[in-house]
Design a protein around this motif. Structure first.
Motif, PDB file in Angstrom:
ATOM      1  N   UNK A 198      16.139   3.054 -71.876  1.00 41.59           N
ATOM      2  CA  UNK A 198      16.525   3.551 -70.417  1.00 41.59           C
ATOM      3  C   UNK A 198      15.533   2.679 -69.460  1.00 41.59           C
ATOM      4  N   UNK A 199      15.781   2.735 -68.208  1.00 40.80           N
ATOM      5  CA  UNK A 199      15.383   1.758 -67.182  1.00 40.80           C
ATOM      6  C   UNK A 199      14.596   2.689 -66.234  1.00 40.80           C
ATOM      7  N   UNK A 200      13.518   3.033 -66.190  1.00 39.00           N
ATOM      8  CA  UNK A 200      12.977   3.484 -64.996  1.00 39.00           C
ATOM      9  C   UNK A 200      12.843   2.593 -63.903  1.00 39.00           C
ATOM     10  N   UNK A 201      13.407   2.960 -62.586  1.00 39.41           N
ATOM     11  CA  UNK A 201      13.132   2.249 -61.464  1.00 39.41           C
ATOM     12  C   UNK A 201      11.950   2.143 -60.803  1.00 39.41           C
ATOM     13  N   UNK A 202      10.941   1.308 -61.122  1.00 38.64           N
ATOM     14  CA  UNK A 202       9.729   1.670 -60.516  1.00 38.64           C
ATOM     15  C   UNK A 202       9.646   1.221 -59.072  1.00 38.64           C
ATOM     16  N   UNK A 203      10.378   0.205 -58.761  1.00 39.15           N
ATOM     17  CA  UNK A 203      10.447  -0.268 -57.099  1.00 39.15           C
ATOM     18  C   UNK A 203      10.643   0.831 -56.264  1.00 39.15           C
ATOM     19  N   UNK A 204      11.751   1.497 -56.695  1.00 33.48           N
ATOM     20  CA  UNK A 204      11.899   2.714 -55.534  1.00 33.48           C
ATOM     21  C   UNK A 204      11.408   4.015 -55.903  1.00 33.48           C
ATOM     22  N   UNK A 205      10.438   4.094 -57.072  1.00 30.44           N
ATOM     23  CA  UNK A 205       9.755   5.240 -56.922  1.00 30.44           C
ATOM     24  C   UNK A 205       8.917   5.775 -55.742  1.00 30.44           C
ATOM     25  N   UNK A 206       9.116   6.624 -55.280  1.00 26.92           N
ATOM     26  CA  UNK A 206       8.429   6.848 -54.022  1.00 26.92           C
ATOM     27  C   UNK A 206       7.939   8.582 -53.880  1.00 26.92           C
ATOM     28  N   UNK A 207       6.794   8.567 -53.160  1.00 28.36           N
ATOM     29  CA  UNK A 207       6.388  10.014 -52.493  1.00 28.36           C
ATOM     30  C   UNK A 207       6.806  10.265 -51.246  1.00 28.36           C
ATOM     31  N   UNK A 208       7.704  11.063 -50.711  1.00 30.84           N
ATOM     32  CA  UNK A 208       8.335  11.201 -49.735  1.00 30.84           C
ATOM     33  C   UNK A 208       8.357   9.883 -48.842  1.00 30.84           C
ATOM     34  N   UNK A 209       8.917   8.883 -49.516  1.00 34.71           N
ATOM     35  CA  UNK A 209       9.304   7.611 -48.854  1.00 34.71           C
ATOM     36  C   UNK A 209       8.132   6.636 -49.100  1.00 34.71           C
ATOM     37  N   UNK A 210       6.848   6.753 -49.429  1.00 35.32           N
ATOM     38  CA  UNK A 210       5.901   6.095 -49.541  1.00 35.32           C
ATOM     39  C   UNK A 210       5.870   5.499 -51.185  1.00 35.32           C
ATOM     40  N   UNK A 211       5.921   4.331 -51.207  1.00 32.92           N
ATOM     41  CA  UNK A 211       6.038   3.810 -52.623  1.00 32.92           C
ATOM     42  C   UNK A 211       4.975   4.067 -53.550  1.00 32.92           C
ATOM     43  N   UNK A 212       5.487   4.447 -54.747  1.00 34.49           N
ATOM     44  CA  UNK A 212       4.384   5.124 -55.807  1.00 34.49           C
ATOM     45  C   UNK A 212       3.281   4.021 -55.938  1.00 34.49           C
ATOM     46  N   UNK A 213       3.800   2.553 -55.906  1.00 43.20           N
ATOM     47  CA  UNK A 213       2.961   1.501 -56.642  1.00 43.20           C
ATOM     48  C   UNK A 213       1.763   1.281 -55.430  1.00 43.20           C
ATOM     49  N   UNK A 214       2.348   1.559 -54.185  1.00 39.80           N
ATOM     50  CA  UNK A 214       1.377   1.408 -53.143  1.00 39.80           C
ATOM     51  C   UNK A 214       0.390   2.452 -53.208  1.00 39.80           C
ATOM     52  N   UNK A 215       0.833   3.607 -53.499  1.00 41.21           N
ATOM     53  CA  UNK A 215      -0.275   4.896 -53.753  1.00 41.21           C
ATOM     54  C   UNK A 215      -1.228   4.624 -54.875  1.00 41.21           C
ATOM     55  N   UNK A 216      -0.810   3.974 -55.719  1.00 36.51           N
ATOM     56  CA  UNK A 216      -1.336   3.714 -56.873  1.00 36.51           C
ATOM     57  C   UNK A 216      -2.536   2.637 -56.734  1.00 36.51           C
ATOM     58  N   UNK A 217      -2.084   1.434 -55.818  1.00 36.31           N
ATOM     59  CA  UNK A 217      -2.906   0.521 -55.609  1.00 36.31           C
ATOM     60  C   UNK A 217      -4.037   1.115 -54.558  1.00 36.31           C
TER      61      UNK A 217
END
Ligand code: TXD
Length: 321
Positions: free
Chosen positions: A180-199
């Motif tokens: 299966x392919x979780x799409x990390x690039x588009x994972x977001x919290x109310x529009x804010x990218x999850x990767x940015x929040x993790x960083x």
């Protein structure tokens, strides 16, 4: 006007939860079918005896006779055997294909206009086989996997970030297996990218990537994690809820975009196979596959998933299904 009629083929763990959710949410009348005598009758009697408490009027009945699913609008199929510890989803292929063939023949005979949601594993093989045997239009035969896989991914993200899961959007495409392919690039919290929040949280981009990789891995293994704990079967609450979300979008013509195991006609470069993709679900079933561009890594992961799908379909052909 009559109420929707929803047939559930398979009255086991998922089938029972489906029957209860449909009743409590008043989505329609329920007919629960199983080959085991007494099982669907007992479960539905139990559910309906709470109708005063839960406040529903829907008719809920159990049967061992396919005639009773006559003219159902929606059919949800869980018939088959669940995975046992150590058993791969693909091991289930032979035994479940025989079951699915007989289910498809009967649904075709008694509910020829139904929209069908398949849940039984191995998912892609079972959806493909159902469509082939029934000859139903491709838009009316779909599979549930991605709603659940996406919900699992969103749950892990919400735990990690300490935010409400209601604000997390995370999508998992591809097959319902290890590919299966979780799409990390588009994972977001109310529009804010999850990767940015993790960083921001870790103030360290390699740590953020590591944390995301762990969540992706857990998502891929989530079905197995539940199997290992339960020991006697596989997940059943969450698959049932996921199929209900799809059924609701169809019944109420909501046109939600849900990760759906849908038949592709060239979308995402795939022709003639069922693959997990975002699709608009409305009153005619799968109304549109929502294509979007994938980056090289995502494309490679989806191709890998599609190859697994092709392998399963080839196995079925070889086994004569
Ligand atoms: O998200 C997903 N797609 C999944 C799928 C997540 C978890 C589990 N998933 C699969 O769903 C699982 O691997 C199984 O293939 C199905 C059903 O799982 P469930 O946990 O509900 O399995 P049960 O409790 O064993 O129920 C299956 C029922 C059982 O009561 C059998 O008697 C019945 O199927 N059965 C049949 N019903 C009708 N017709 C036939 N021929 C038949 N054979 C068995």
């Amino acid at each position: 006007m009559r109420r929707n009629k929803i047939a559930l083929i398979g009255g086991g763990q998922i089938g029972g939860v489906l029957a209860q959710l449909i009743s409590v949410r008043q989505l329609g009348d329920v007919v629960l079918f199983d080959i085991v005598e007494g099982l669907p009758q007992g479960k539905t009697l139990d559910i309906v005896e709470a109708s005063r408490v839960d406040g529903f009027d829907a008719k809920v009945s159990g049967t061992n006779d396919y005639k009773d699913i006559q003219d159902s609008d929606i059919v949800i199929i869980t018939a088959g055997l669940p995975r046992k510890p150590g058993m791969s989803r693909d091991d289930l292929l032979t035994v479940n294909a025989k079951i699915m063939k007989s289910v498809a023949e009967n649904v075709k005979q008694y509910a020829p206009n139904a929209i069908v949601i398949v849940i039984s594993n191995p998912l892609v093989a079972m959806v493909t086989l159902f469509q082939k045997v029934s000859g139903f239009p491709f838009n009316k035969v779909l599979g549930q996997a991605g709603v659940l896989d996406s919900s699992r991914f969103a749950t892990f993200i919400s735990w990690e970030l300490g935010v409400s899961v209601k604000d997390v959007n995370a999508m998992v495409l591809g097959g319902h297996g290890d590919t299966m392919v979780p799409i990390v690039r588009y994972a977001n919290v109310n529009g804010i990218p999850v990767m940015e929040l993790l960083e921001k949280k870790y103030n360290d981009s390699s740590k953020a990537k590591e944390v995301m990789a762990a969540m992706v891995k857990r998502t891929k293994m989530a079905g197995g994690e539940v199997v290992e704990l339960l020991k006697t079967g596989s997940a059943f609450y969450s698959p049932a809820s996921s199929a209900i979300a799809m059924a609701e979008s169809i019944i109420y013509d909501e046109k939600r975009i849900l990760p759906t195991c849908a038949y592709l006609n060239g979308e995402f470069g795939v022709n003639g196979y069922y693959v997990g993709v975002p699709a608009v679900l409305g009153s005619s079933g799968v109304e549109k596959v929502m294509e979007f561009s994938l980056d090289a890594e995502e494309k490679a992961a989806l191709d890998n998933s599609v190859n697994a799908v092709k392998g399963l379909v080839a196995d079925m052909d070889r086994l004569g299904f």
